[in-house]
Structure formats: structure tokens, C-alpha cells
Design a protein around this motif. Structure first.
Motif, short mmCIF file in Angstrom:
data_model
loop_
_atom_site.label_atom_id
_atom_site.label_comp_id
_atom_site.label_asym_id
_atom_site.label_seq_id
_atom_site.Cartn_x
_atom_site.Cartn_y
_atom_site.Cartn_z
N PHE A 1 0.88 -1.17 0.00
CA PHE A 1 0.00 0.00 0.00
C PHE A 1 0.91 1.21 0.00
O PHE A 1 1.73 1.38 0.90
CB PHE A 1 -0.93 0.01 1.23
N LYS A 2 0.79 2.04 -1.04
CA LYS A 2 1.68 3.19 -1.21
C LYS A 2 0.88 4.48 -1.15
O LYS A 2 -0.20 4.58 -1.72
CB LYS A 2 2.40 3.09 -2.56
N VAL A 3 1.44 5.45 -0.47
CA VAL A 3 0.83 6.77 -0.35
C VAL A 3 1.86 7.79 -0.83
O VAL A 3 3.02 7.76 -0.42
CB VAL A 3 0.45 7.08 1.12
N ASP A 4 1.42 8.66 -1.75
CA ASP A 4 2.27 9.78 -2.15
C ASP A 4 1.44 11.06 -2.06
O ASP A 4 0.32 11.04 -1.55
CB ASP A 4 2.91 9.57 -3.52
N ARG A 5 1.95 12.15 -2.55
CA ARG A 5 1.27 13.43 -2.39
C ARG A 5 -0.09 13.47 -3.07
O ARG A 5 -0.98 14.19 -2.64
CB ARG A 5 2.13 14.55 -2.96
N LEU A 6 -0.28 12.69 -4.14
CA LEU A 6 -1.51 12.79 -4.91
C LEU A 6 -2.40 11.56 -4.87
O LEU A 6 -3.52 11.59 -5.39
CB LEU A 6 -1.18 13.12 -6.37
N SER A 7 -1.90 10.46 -4.31
CA SER A 7 -2.73 9.25 -4.33
C SER A 7 -2.33 8.28 -3.23
O SER A 7 -1.26 8.39 -2.63
CB SER A 7 -2.61 8.55 -5.69
N ALA A 8 -3.22 7.34 -3.00
CA ALA A 8 -2.97 6.22 -2.10
C ALA A 8 -3.54 4.99 -2.81
O ALA A 8 -4.70 5.01 -3.24
CB ALA A 8 -3.63 6.43 -0.75
N THR A 9 -2.74 3.94 -2.95
CA THR A 9 -3.20 2.80 -3.73
C THR A 9 -2.49 1.51 -3.32
O THR A 9 -1.37 1.54 -2.80
CB THR A 9 -2.97 3.06 -5.23
N PHE A 10 -3.18 0.41 -3.54
CA PHE A 10 -2.52 -0.89 -3.41
C PHE A 10 -1.69 -1.11 -4.67
O PHE A 10 -2.12 -0.76 -5.78
CB PHE A 10 -3.55 -2.02 -3.27
N ALA A 11 -0.51 -1.67 -4.50
CA ALA A 11 0.38 -1.95 -5.63
C ALA A 11 0.87 -3.39 -5.51
O ALA A 11 1.11 -3.87 -4.41
CB ALA A 11 1.56 -0.99 -5.63
N PHE A 12 1.00 -4.04 -6.64
CA PHE A 12 1.43 -5.43 -6.67
C PHE A 12 2.83 -5.55 -7.27
O PHE A 12 3.13 -4.94 -8.30
CB PHE A 12 0.47 -6.27 -7.51
N SER A 13 3.65 -6.34 -6.61
CA SER A 13 4.94 -6.75 -7.17
C SER A 13 4.74 -8.21 -7.54
O SER A 13 4.66 -9.08 -6.67
CB SER A 13 6.04 -6.59 -6.13
N ASN A 14 4.60 -8.46 -8.84
CA ASN A 14 4.20 -9.78 -9.32
C ASN A 14 5.25 -10.33 -10.28
O ASN A 14 5.43 -9.77 -11.37
CB ASN A 14 2.83 -9.66 -10.00
#
Length: 118
Positions: free
Chosen positions: A78-91
Motif C-alpha cells: 500500500f503506497k501513499v504519495d502526495r496525490l494518491s494512495a493505492t494498493f500496488a502489486f509486485s508480481n
């Protein structure tokens, strides 16, 4: 499939805020998007008999049986930056991704990988 500490914390937050009993987070894939596939996630009230149940860091994931070979060896963050927050997959099964970050091309792992020693 594993989760980072950030992903596990976010899944816990979502399940606690659901306002109803939640069996876990159902993770799958669907056809669509510019690269061919995209990840799906939804809070599930119950596990389906065919779900692959994965527990990591105190969080329960329910893996859609059609997605198991596509998600084998993946890590969810789960990544949060200045403009978004999202689940991210390393696949490790991803062969490409589109520029929008919403769509991927995934090759399924071999069935033998399910039975390989960890």
C-alpha cells in the motif's frame, strides 16, 4: 501471496471500517484494460469454498481460484504519495504494464510452482 506491513495495516483499517462482518479481502484478476488484465479487490462477507485462503500479518486474503496461478509469488503493498494512495502489486508473473498503472499483462505460473518447496 504476501503483504507488506503497510498493505496489512490498510486491509485491517478497511475491514474494521466496513460496518459489517468481513471474512477477508478477495483478490483476483479480470480481463480488460490496455495491457489485458487488471487486479480486483473487494471485501468479502464469506469465503467461497473454492477460494485459496492466505493469512499474512494477521490479515486474511481470499484468492479467486482463477487467479491463483497469476498471483503466485506476488506481494501486495500500500503506497501513499502526495496525490494518491493505492494498493500496488509486485508480481513476478507480470510480463508488462501499461502507462496508466491500472492494467498489466500476466503469464500464469506453472502448476508445478504450487508444489515447489518454499
Amino acid at each position: 501471496m504476501t503483504l507488506t506491513d503497510a498493505a496489512a495495516a490498510r486491509v485491517r483499517e478497511l475491514t474494521e471500517a466496513a460496518g459489517k462482518p468481513v471474512a477477508g479481502l478477495r483478490v483476483g484478476i479480470k480481463n480488460g484494460g490496455c495491457a489485458g488484465m487488471s487486479y480486483t479487490m473487494e471485501l468479502a462477507e464469506s469465503a467461497a469454498p473454492t477460494d485459496e485462503v492466505v493469512e499474512d500479518k494477521g490479515v486474511k486474503l481470499l484468492i479467486d481460484p482463477k487467479a491463483v496461478l497469476f498471483l503466485l509469488g506476488s506481494q501486495m503493498d500500500f503506497k501513499v504519495d502526495r496525490l494518491s494512495a493505492t494498493f500496488a502489486f509486485s508480481n513476478p508473473n507480470e510480463t508488462s504494464a501499461c502507462g496508466c498503472g491500472e492494467s498489466v499483462a500476466i503469464t500464469p505460473a506453472s502448476p508445478e510452482a504450487l508444489h515447489a518447496p518454499a
